[in-house]
Design a protein around this motif. Structure first.
Motif, mmCIF file in Angstrom:
data_model
loop_
_atom_site.group_PDB
_atom_site.id
_atom_site.type_symbol
_atom_site.label_atom_id
_atom_site.label_comp_id
_atom_site.label_asym_id
_atom_site.label_seq_id
_atom_site.Cartn_x
_atom_site.Cartn_y
_atom_site.Cartn_z
ATOM 1 N N GLN A 69 -18.962 -10.229 78.777
ATOM 2 C CA GLN A 69 -20.246 -10.748 79.161
ATOM 3 C C GLN A 69 -21.435 -10.048 78.610
ATOM 4 O OE1 GLN A 69 -21.590 -11.795 83.043
ATOM 5 N NE2 GLN A 69 -20.803 -10.056 83.950
ATOM 6 N N GLN A 70 -21.144 -8.638 78.685
ATOM 7 C CA GLN A 70 -22.324 -7.728 78.149
ATOM 8 C C GLN A 70 -22.277 -7.032 77.031
ATOM 9 O OE1 GLN A 70 -22.826 -5.540 81.980
ATOM 10 N NE2 GLN A 70 -24.702 -6.885 82.609
ATOM 11 N N TYR A 71 -21.574 -5.715 76.857
ATOM 12 C CA TYR A 71 -21.509 -5.009 75.772
ATOM 13 C C TYR A 71 -20.140 -4.327 75.906
ATOM 14 C CZ TYR A 71 -23.967 -2.258 79.124
ATOM 15 O OH TYR A 71 -24.579 -1.629 80.210
ATOM 16 N N TYR A 72 -19.415 -4.051 74.988
ATOM 17 C CA TYR A 72 -18.031 -3.460 75.028
ATOM 18 C C TYR A 72 -18.091 -2.057 75.614
ATOM 19 C CZ TYR A 72 -19.040 -1.842 70.148
ATOM 20 O OH TYR A 72 -19.690 -1.339 69.110
ATOM 21 N N GLY A 73 -17.344 -1.531 76.516
ATOM 22 C CA GLY A 73 -17.376 -0.166 76.810
ATOM 23 C C GLY A 73 -17.709 -0.141 78.415
ATOM 24 N N GLY A 74 -18.301 -1.016 78.835
ATOM 25 C CA GLY A 74 -18.693 -1.142 80.317
ATOM 26 C C GLY A 74 -19.910 -0.091 80.717
ATOM 27 N N GLN A 75 -19.727 0.321 81.797
ATOM 28 C CA GLN A 75 -20.695 1.245 82.666
ATOM 29 C C GLN A 75 -20.751 2.646 82.047
ATOM 30 O OE1 GLN A 75 -19.925 2.270 86.619
ATOM 31 N NE2 GLN A 75 -17.674 1.974 86.511
ATOM 32 N N ILE A 76 -19.747 3.155 81.344
ATOM 33 C CA ILE A 76 -19.686 4.456 80.598
ATOM 34 C C ILE A 76 -20.214 4.564 79.493
ATOM 35 C CG2 ILE A 76 -17.774 3.892 78.722
ATOM 36 C CD1 ILE A 76 -18.413 7.066 81.428
ATOM 37 N N VAL A 77 -20.919 3.485 78.797
ATOM 38 C CA VAL A 77 -21.795 3.694 77.684
ATOM 39 C C VAL A 77 -23.079 4.300 78.006
ATOM 40 C CG1 VAL A 77 -20.712 1.725 76.383
ATOM 41 C CG2 VAL A 77 -22.845 1.099 77.834
ATOM 42 N N ASN A 78 -23.615 4.190 79.343
ATOM 43 C CA ASN A 78 -24.693 4.765 79.883
ATOM 44 C C ASN A 78 -24.619 6.342 80.253
ATOM 45 O OD1 ASN A 78 -26.004 2.094 79.668
ATOM 46 N ND2 ASN A 78 -24.810 1.486 81.815
ATOM 47 N N ALA A 79 -23.496 6.756 79.881
ATOM 48 C CA ALA A 79 -23.423 8.218 80.327
ATOM 49 C C ALA A 79 -23.777 8.887 79.027
ATOM 50 C CB ALA A 79 -21.865 8.492 80.700
ATOM 51 N N PRO A 80 -24.651 9.854 78.960
ATOM 52 C CA PRO A 80 -25.103 10.606 77.977
ATOM 53 C C PRO A 80 -24.001 11.560 77.719
ATOM 54 C CG PRO A 80 -26.421 11.261 79.817
ATOM 55 C CD PRO A 80 -25.534 10.170 80.360
ATOM 56 N N LEU A 81 -23.276 11.967 78.538
ATOM 57 C CA LEU A 81 -22.261 13.003 78.158
ATOM 58 C C LEU A 81 -20.967 12.916 79.187
ATOM 59 C CD1 LEU A 81 -21.532 15.796 76.566
ATOM 60 C CD2 LEU A 81 -22.429 17.107 78.447
ATOM 61 N N VAL A 82 -19.852 12.815 78.505
ATOM 62 C CA VAL A 82 -18.491 12.789 79.365
ATOM 63 C C VAL A 82 -17.872 14.049 79.006
ATOM 64 C CG1 VAL A 82 -16.214 11.598 79.636
ATOM 65 C CG2 VAL A 82 -18.538 10.204 78.928
ATOM 66 N N GLU A 83 -17.446 14.689 80.123
ATOM 67 C CA GLU A 83 -16.571 16.201 80.005
ATOM 68 C C GLU A 83 -15.259 16.083 80.609
ATOM 69 O OE1 GLU A 83 -20.071 19.284 79.578
ATOM 70 O OE2 GLU A 83 -20.168 18.372 81.288
ATOM 71 N N ASN A 84 -15.034 14.901 81.227
ATOM 72 C CA ASN A 84 -13.852 14.793 82.202
ATOM 73 C C ASN A 84 -12.766 14.095 81.353
ATOM 74 O OD1 ASN A 84 -15.117 12.600 82.764
ATOM 75 N ND2 ASN A 84 -14.779 12.740 84.935
ATOM 76 N N TYR A 85 -12.822 13.566 80.328
ATOM 77 C CA TYR A 85 -11.822 12.753 79.921
ATOM 78 C C TYR A 85 -10.836 13.901 78.882
ATOM 79 C CZ TYR A 85 -9.627 8.666 77.888
ATOM 80 O OH TYR A 85 -8.767 7.447 77.502
ATOM 81 N N PRO A 86 -9.317 13.510 79.312
ATOM 82 C CA PRO A 86 -8.519 14.596 78.828
ATOM 83 C C PRO A 86 -8.520 14.534 77.040
ATOM 84 C CG PRO A 86 -7.622 13.135 80.640
ATOM 85 C CD PRO A 86 -8.784 12.477 80.460
ATOM 86 N N GLY A 87 -8.475 15.870 76.627
ATOM 87 C CA GLY A 87 -8.380 15.896 75.067
ATOM 88 C C GLY A 87 -9.458 15.956 74.446
ATOM 89 N N SER A 109 -20.396 11.502 74.273
ATOM 90 C CA SER A 109 -21.269 10.659 74.763
ATOM 91 C C SER A 109 -20.404 9.378 75.379
ATOM 92 C CB SER A 109 -22.332 10.044 74.066
ATOM 93 O OG SER A 109 -21.931 9.208 73.053
ATOM 94 N N GLY A 110 -20.652 8.743 76.282
ATOM 95 C CA GLY A 110 -19.852 7.570 76.684
ATOM 96 C C GLY A 110 -20.060 6.529 75.726
ATOM 97 N N ALA A 111 -21.119 6.199 75.089
ATOM 98 C CA ALA A 111 -21.305 5.331 74.116
ATOM 99 C C ALA A 111 -20.193 5.600 72.813
ATOM 100 C CB ALA A 111 -22.563 5.286 73.586
ATOM 101 N N GLU A 112 -20.014 6.797 72.436
ATOM 102 C CA GLU A 112 -19.079 7.023 71.368
ATOM 103 C C GLU A 112 -17.866 6.779 71.883
ATOM 104 O OE1 GLU A 112 -18.056 10.651 68.267
ATOM 105 O OE2 GLU A 112 -19.550 11.051 69.901
ATOM 106 N N LEU A 113 -17.413 7.131 73.082
ATOM 107 C CA LEU A 113 -15.867 7.009 73.446
ATOM 108 C C LEU A 113 -15.729 5.534 73.497
ATOM 109 C CD1 LEU A 113 -13.618 8.299 74.631
ATOM 110 C CD2 LEU A 113 -14.599 8.180 76.885
ATOM 111 N N ALA A 114 -16.706 4.969 73.837
ATOM 112 C CA ALA A 114 -16.420 3.417 74.110
ATOM 113 C C ALA A 114 -16.145 2.630 72.694
ATOM 114 C CB ALA A 114 -17.677 2.657 74.741
ATOM 115 N N ALA A 163 -24.813 9.503 91.532
ATOM 116 C CA ALA A 163 -26.121 10.111 92.037
ATOM 117 C C ALA A 163 -26.497 11.551 91.382
ATOM 118 C CB ALA A 163 -26.392 9.923 93.487
ATOM 119 N N LEU A 164 -25.222 12.396 91.561
ATOM 120 C CA LEU A 164 -25.642 13.654 91.152
ATOM 121 C C LEU A 164 -25.861 13.890 89.603
ATOM 122 C CD1 LEU A 164 -22.946 15.450 93.272
ATOM 123 C CD2 LEU A 164 -25.162 15.521 93.806
ATOM 124 N N SER A 165 -25.073 12.959 89.115
ATOM 125 C CA SER A 165 -25.397 13.026 87.561
ATOM 126 C C SER A 165 -26.600 12.565 87.084
ATOM 127 C CB SER A 165 -24.118 12.295 86.809
ATOM 128 O OG SER A 165 -22.851 12.674 86.989
#
Length: 303
Positions: free
Chosen positions: A32-50, A55-60, A152-154
């Motif tokens: 209903q919104q945009y592909y990728g879900g809530q992770i697209v709002n994360a500026p930096l993802v550092e815990n996805y294996p490999g 960025s969350g948007a690029e991963l999505a 909250a910490l992020s």
């Protein structure tokens, strides 16, 4: 009729689409919104294996492109309800009815409100549930974050880069988030941690002008922004009459992602489980797609 209908286009839903399409099942993702879900709002993802940093948007975008390249289809549509029908199921949406032999429910979870008076009225006028989306509007200003988990910490770390002062308000004495994130927050000179504290009132008429908190005594903080990160609530209302939900509204399913209804699997944050991370969402998507496609294949052989 599609072989596989997927309600939800976050990482769980897109991963399910990738695996279902690769298994030779005709697959449609409805989001209903945009592909990728809530992770697209994360500026930096550092815990996805490999992947060390992304960025969350690029991963999505990568997972979306991969799923479509495998043959999955995608459409923007809000699922309003699901019903059984001969030979499968029907998803009723704001863009019509879609039929599938099997369903994967991957609708995720939305932000949980604090439940304060005028919270909804002030949303978008000082109250926000997404620091990555709205944080830039408060550069040089004083803001507060309510919550004690990783989100909250992020949010605190993100806001500390541009805001003059950030108050982190948590109702307990210890934080639920990762120790490494908490240590980074503690090192920020413009962040003040307020534990054993709760937000009790929103101040301001047209826009947020401050908040009242209780921390042994009532205290007023003059802030222009309040970012609420106190957990998520599952988006499962459309399926309440079709599959079993736990008391929190999450869909009951084990690690195989099978629900209580034959032909329906679920994946990601809407599933009843103890750990909700990006990698577990992807794992759920794979398990749900493989399980459903195997089930559909067995039905064909028996027919």
């Amino acid at each position: 009729m599609y072989d596989v209908l997927i309600a939800g286009g976050g990482i769980a839903g897109l991963t399910a689409a990738l695996y279902a399409a690769r298994a030779g099942c005709s697959t449609l993702v409805l989001e209903q919104q945009y592909y990728g879900g809530q992770i697209v709002n994360a500026p930096l993802v550092e815990n996805y294996p490999g992947i060390h940093r992304i960025s969350g948007a690029e991963l999505a975008q990568r997972v979306y492109d991969q799923a479509l390249a495998a043959g999955a289809q995608y459409a923007n549509a809000a699922v309003e309800r699901a019903e059984p029908r001969d030979g499968g199921f029907a998803l009723y949406t704001n863009r019509g009815i879609f039929a599938g032999r099997g369903l994967i429910l991957a609708t995720g979870a939305g932000s949980r409100p604090l439940g304060l008076d005028r919270e909804q009225a002030l949303t978008g006028h000082g109250v926000s549930y997404c620091a990555a989306c709205d944080g830039g509007l408060y550069r040089g200003k004083d803001v507060a974050v309510a919550g004690g988990g990783n989100t909250a910490l992020s949010d605190c770390l993100l806001l500390a880069q541009g805001c003059r002062r950030v108050y982190l308000i948590h109702r307990r004495s210890s934080f639920r988030g990762e120790a490494s994130l908490l240590e980074q927050v503690r090192r920020q000179p413009n962040v003040e941690l307020l534990t054993d504290a709760t937000v009790t009132e929103l101040l301001g008429e047209q826009r947020l002008e401050g908040i009242r908190i209780r921390q042994r005594r009532l205290r007023t903080l003059k802030v222009e922004g309040l970012f609420i990160a106190v957990g998520r609530q599952p988006r499962t209302e459309a399926f309440a009459g079709l599959v079993s939900l736990d008391p929190g509204g999450y869909i009951r399913a084990g690690e195989d992602c099978r629900t209580t209804k034959q032909g329906i699997f679920c994946a990601g944050d809407c599933r009843s489980k103890s750990i909700r991370q990006l990698c577990t969402a992807a794992a759920d998507g794979a398990a749900a797609a493989i399980g459903l496609c195997e089930s559909l294949s067995a039905e064909k052989k028996q027919a």
